[in-house]
Design an enzyme around this catalytic site. Structure first.
Site, PDB file in Angstrom:
ATOM      1  CG  ASP A  64     -25.790 -16.346  40.773  1.00 17.50           C
ATOM      2  OD1 ASP A  64     -26.623 -17.171  41.206  1.00 17.50           O
ATOM      3  OD2 ASP A  64     -26.069 -15.162  40.499  1.00 17.50           O
TER       4      ASP A  64
ATOM      5  CG  HIS B 296     -20.816 -15.488  43.036  1.00 22.41           C
ATOM      6  ND1 HIS B 296     -21.270 -14.555  43.933  1.00 22.41           N
ATOM      7  CD2 HIS B 296     -21.292 -15.118  41.823  1.00 22.41           C
ATOM      8  CE1 HIS B 296     -21.982 -13.635  43.279  1.00 22.41           C
ATOM      9  NE2 HIS B 296     -22.010 -13.956  42.000  1.00 22.41           N
TER      10      HIS B 296
HETATM   11 ZN   LIG Z   1     -22.954 -14.250  37.579  1.00 21.76          ZN
END
Ligand SMILES: [Zn+2]
Length: 233
Positions: free
Chosen positions: A52, A198
């Protein structure tokens, strides 16, 4: 009905920010048809790696390099405003054979965005991502994993599969280490898991992507050791 759906969606979102309540979230996700695991028939030994908040000028190329060296595929939930800063990098993700999906144009908690503004945000984000990558977006994961009722309705109307995750590395935190990220991500990992990581620190602890990049080879080793393989969704 609208109010009831909203309450459930809020409860599901709140649960995902508090791991102790994860047992509440799973049935709520099922009821709302939010995907958090892989379809076992589609990839019997598959694990979905998802990244993400990117693209990120340093984090994304580092992640792409490791994935390429292992022949692993992943899904990148991109943020429109970051794609605008570096559309070429978004294109590289898709060109490498990974899936791209929508994480929003701006990275805002859906519960703080009015429905009309949210529709504009999602449409702008997906337009930016599709223009940069040439790919067709079919999935949506909201910032912080928090759905609103409006967010769910808007995503479904546009034909996107709402997607969360079944495991995470908690890699956004300031006080963590690559070893701890890897251990959190793979302890109890099984086929069908969707793993949240991430490749960017735009909305998390500064430099957090460096720890994720250091953890990634350990995570891929653990996936291979279990006879599993990483797939894009
Ligand atoms: Zn996010």
């Amino acid at each position: 009905m609208r109010a009831a759906l909203g309450a459930t969606a809020v409860a599901a979102g709140a649960a995902w920010t508090a791991p102790a309540l994860a047992a509440v979230a799973a049935p709520a996700c099922e009821a709302l048809r939010i995907q958090r695991r892989l379809d076992a028939t589609a990839a019997p030994r598959g694990v979905a790696l998802t990244f993400d908040d990117g693209p990120h000028p340093q984090g994304t190329p580092a992640v792409l390099e490791i994935l390429a060296s292992r022949g692993a595929r992943a899904t990148f939930f991109l943020v429109g405003e970051q794609v605008e800063r570096d559309p070429g990098l978004a294109r590289e993700i898709a060109a490498a054979g990974h899936a791209v999906a929508l994480h929003g144009h701006r990275h805002r908690n859906l519960l703080r965005v009015a429905p009309r503004a949210l529709a504009g945000d999602l449409d702008r984000g997906v337009a930016v991502i599709e223009r940069a990558t040439g790919a067709h977006v079919t999935r949506y994961r909201p910032p912080y994993g928090v759905f609103s009722a409006a967010g769910l309705v808007l995503a479904r109307r546009r034909g996107w599969q709402p997607t969360l995750w079944s495991r995470w590395g908690r890699d956004w935190r300031r006080r963590t280490t690559p070893a701890r990220i890897a251990a959190t991500a793979v302890t109890g990992l099984v086929a069908g898991d969707v793993l949240l990581l991430h490749d960017a620190d735009h909305y998390s602890a500064p430099g957090s992507w460096r720890r994720t990049v250091a953890a990634l080879p350990m995570i891929l080793d653990a996936i291979a050791d279990r006879g599993l393989y990483a797939v894009a969704i």
